[in-house]
Design a protein around this motif. Sequence first.
Motif, PDB file in Angstrom:
ATOM      1  N   ARG A 152      16.789   6.339 -11.893  1.00 13.78           N
ATOM      2  CA  ARG A 152      15.824   7.067 -11.067  1.00 13.78           C
ATOM      3  C   ARG A 152      15.412   8.379 -11.734  1.00 13.78           C
ATOM      4  O   ARG A 152      14.232   8.738 -11.756  1.00 13.78           O
ATOM      5  CB  ARG A 152      16.413   7.338  -9.688  1.00 13.78           C
ATOM      6  N   LEU A 153      16.389   9.116 -12.237  1.00 15.65           N
ATOM      7  CA  LEU A 153      16.077  10.407 -12.848  1.00 15.65           C
ATOM      8  C   LEU A 153      15.304  10.237 -14.151  1.00 15.65           C
ATOM      9  O   LEU A 153      14.516  11.120 -14.520  1.00 15.65           O
ATOM     10  CB  LEU A 153      17.366  11.189 -13.098  1.00 15.65           C
ATOM     11  N   SER A 154      15.537   9.134 -14.855  1.00 14.22           N
ATOM     12  CA  SER A 154      14.775   8.903 -16.078  1.00 14.22           C
ATOM     13  C   SER A 154      13.308   8.628 -15.774  1.00 14.22           C
ATOM     14  O   SER A 154      12.443   8.840 -16.626  1.00 14.22           O
ATOM     15  CB  SER A 154      15.367   7.721 -16.850  1.00 14.22           C
ATOM     16  N   ASP A 203       6.631  15.249 -11.181  1.00 17.52           N
ATOM     17  CA  ASP A 203       6.798  14.425  -9.984  1.00 17.52           C
ATOM     18  C   ASP A 203       7.093  15.252  -8.748  1.00 17.52           C
ATOM     19  O   ASP A 203       6.961  14.776  -7.639  1.00 17.52           O
ATOM     20  CB  ASP A 203       7.916  13.404 -10.200  1.00 17.52           C
ATOM     21  N   ARG A 204       7.573  16.487  -8.952  1.00 25.87           N
ATOM     22  CA  ARG A 204       7.900  17.303  -7.769  1.00 25.87           C
ATOM     23  C   ARG A 204       6.641  17.713  -7.005  1.00 25.87           C
ATOM     24  O   ARG A 204       6.701  17.985  -5.817  1.00 25.87           O
ATOM     25  CB  ARG A 204       8.669  18.542  -8.205  1.00 25.87           C
ATOM     26  N   THR A 228      25.334   6.859   0.452  1.00 26.14           N
ATOM     27  CA  THR A 228      24.700   8.048   1.021  1.00 26.14           C
ATOM     28  C   THR A 228      23.821   8.683  -0.039  1.00 26.14           C
ATOM     29  O   THR A 228      24.296   8.985  -1.143  1.00 26.14           O
ATOM     30  CB  THR A 228      25.745   9.064   1.506  1.00 26.14           C
ATOM     31  N   GLU A 229      22.550   8.880   0.271  1.00 21.06           N
ATOM     32  CA  GLU A 229      21.616   9.459  -0.691  1.00 21.06           C
ATOM     33  C   GLU A 229      20.810  10.569  -0.030  1.00 21.06           C
ATOM     34  O   GLU A 229      20.679  10.630   1.192  1.00 21.06           O
ATOM     35  CB  GLU A 229      20.667   8.393  -1.241  1.00 21.06           C
ATOM     36  N   THR A 230      20.274  11.448  -0.862  1.00 20.77           N
ATOM     37  CA  THR A 230      19.428  12.528  -0.382  1.00 20.77           C
ATOM     38  C   THR A 230      18.033  11.988  -0.092  1.00 20.77           C
ATOM     39  O   THR A 230      17.566  11.036  -0.737  1.00 20.77           O
ATOM     40  CB  THR A 230      19.342  13.645  -1.424  1.00 20.77           C
ATOM     41  N   PRO A 266      14.005  14.256  -5.754  1.00 20.81           N
ATOM     42  CA  PRO A 266      14.386  12.884  -6.111  1.00 20.81           C
ATOM     43  C   PRO A 266      15.445  12.336  -5.174  1.00 20.81           C
ATOM     44  O   PRO A 266      16.244  13.092  -4.602  1.00 20.81           O
ATOM     45  CB  PRO A 266      14.911  13.027  -7.547  1.00 20.81           C
ATOM     46  N   ARG A 267      15.476  11.035  -5.020  1.00 18.77           N
ATOM     47  CA  ARG A 267      16.475  10.370  -4.192  1.00 18.77           C
ATOM     48  C   ARG A 267      17.720  10.118  -5.044  1.00 18.77           C
ATOM     49  O   ARG A 267      17.689   9.316  -5.977  1.00 18.77           O
ATOM     50  CB  ARG A 267      15.925   9.050  -3.651  1.00 18.77           C
TER      51      ARG A 267
END
Length: 585
Positions: free
Chosen positions: A555-557, A563-564, A335-337, A343-344
Amino acid sequence: MRCWSWRWGTARAERSRPRRRGSRVQRTPEGRRRCGSGTSWTACSSTRTSPTGTRPGLSPAQLALVSVLQFAENLTDRQAAQAVACRIDWKYCLGLELDAPGFDHSVLCEFRDRMAEDDRADRLLAVMVDRLVAAGLVKSRGRQRTDSTHVLAAVRTLSRLELVGETLRAALEELAATAPDWLAGVVTADWVKRYGRPVRYDRLPRGADAQRDYALTVGTDGMTVLQALARPDTPQRLRRGKQVDVLRRVWIQQYWYDSASQLRWRGPKQTKDRNSRRGMPRRSASAPAADGNPDPASARVPWSGLEIVSLHDPEARFSHKPGKARWIGYKDHQTETCDEDMPRVIVHVLTTPAPEQDIAALDRVHTALATQHLLPAEHLVDTGYVTPQAIHHAATVHSVTIVGPVREDPRADEHPGFSKDAFTIDWQARTVTCPQGVTSPPWKPTIADQNPGLSVLFRRSDCRDCAVRKQCTGNVDGKGRHLLLLPQPLQEIQSRARVEQKTPEWKERYAMRAGCEATVSETVHAHGLRHCRYHGLAKTHVQHVLTAAGTNIIRLSQQSATDRNPRPPSPFYRFSQTLLTELAA
């Protein structure tokens, strides 16, 4: 001798901090991980997995971070231990001195054993998600999506003969190592030839009769061992052996005693016997056959959800998706946002046995997200997770809107214009009116697939004289049309969903779910999710949690502060959108 001269507690990050902001260390995922969030996650006490009285200097939080980085780069235990000892970016992320010697790779295996206890693995991912919530990268009551993928167990496929032969051989190996004197009074000379080496397909007898005799011979030998273990003078420790327990369970599933007390080899499963119809009276008056059909409990192997198919991983199960995959192992639900301009992030992972249907996992996902205060307002899922019951339960209990396609009426293509949605339902009078204006008698309550329903049966006389009878009922023997309705709230949800999911607005809203496929592909190809590294459901779940955490770090790196704000569209894209708008007008 293992190297326990660790220096976690006295590590000073200043000595390993690069002097220049443009240093290569800060450009790696590990370096950006520390630069972005410091050491707050590694210092969190909620991931404590070290038992009381452990060796001084161990840091379970840093071991957890090492495990996450290991799965982020899809490394083995030896490679991860070497990275801690040799790579400056890992030392920087862990806050170690440059001359820190590292540790023995077997420590990671022991750490995962402790992680597999209780819900420690889930708490590890929860700590990461909580930090991301505090940083504003994850929000509650947003939009999330869930998908599942199959995971292959670390075992080879065995036939039933190989299974019983290898199970007995493994039990004999275990008993020979713990109590050779006791075992000497049980085995015979023939057993050395049968179980002295691994049981392979090419070594088994040929022909159905010869294989049946071999199966009964192995079954008799196994019963000899089990009966010897059940004697009062047998030490209790022998009965508690791991392989002995597997032997007992496999023999219950593969053999049975008939009324004459003769050991029998169970038959295969009946593919037409549905588990959901067990215990329900059959429409035909014929009595069940003596061999156990339709209930195979007395003479046939159990269903895939219970059948042990490998002695090395007794929790792995066989399953198949028609036309897609056949495998032995588990399922991983991710389950992901998927909020706009966010960010996902994978926020929850659930590992289930392979035969378990996706719909059975949905409520468990929602319950876990509710515990973390991360329930979405809108949950995008595929058809496997969606039923009218699931939509109603999620909306009333968790206030979650399920967005996913409801299965269409299977008769809609065969009988266009006469599907269930073409009939008019009068809930007050408890009747149904067909497209030709004929009203049915009051319906009767029934049970369908272990769920309550409403059975509607039109009169034969009404359908026999109808001009469109063949298009509606599809038969020529004069039977009346039969409909199966759900209770009113569920039937209304089903009818409304089938209409909405055909609209362009719903399809555009549902298109966001396709990103789940990319997440599955990323975790499978970049992080090795497809293949289990370990045996057992608990340790497999640890692998899935660490894979999800490692995926989040990667992903966060790659997510910078800019990016937002999405890049403005190109001139040609704006021109195309304007042209499409003019053409639509």
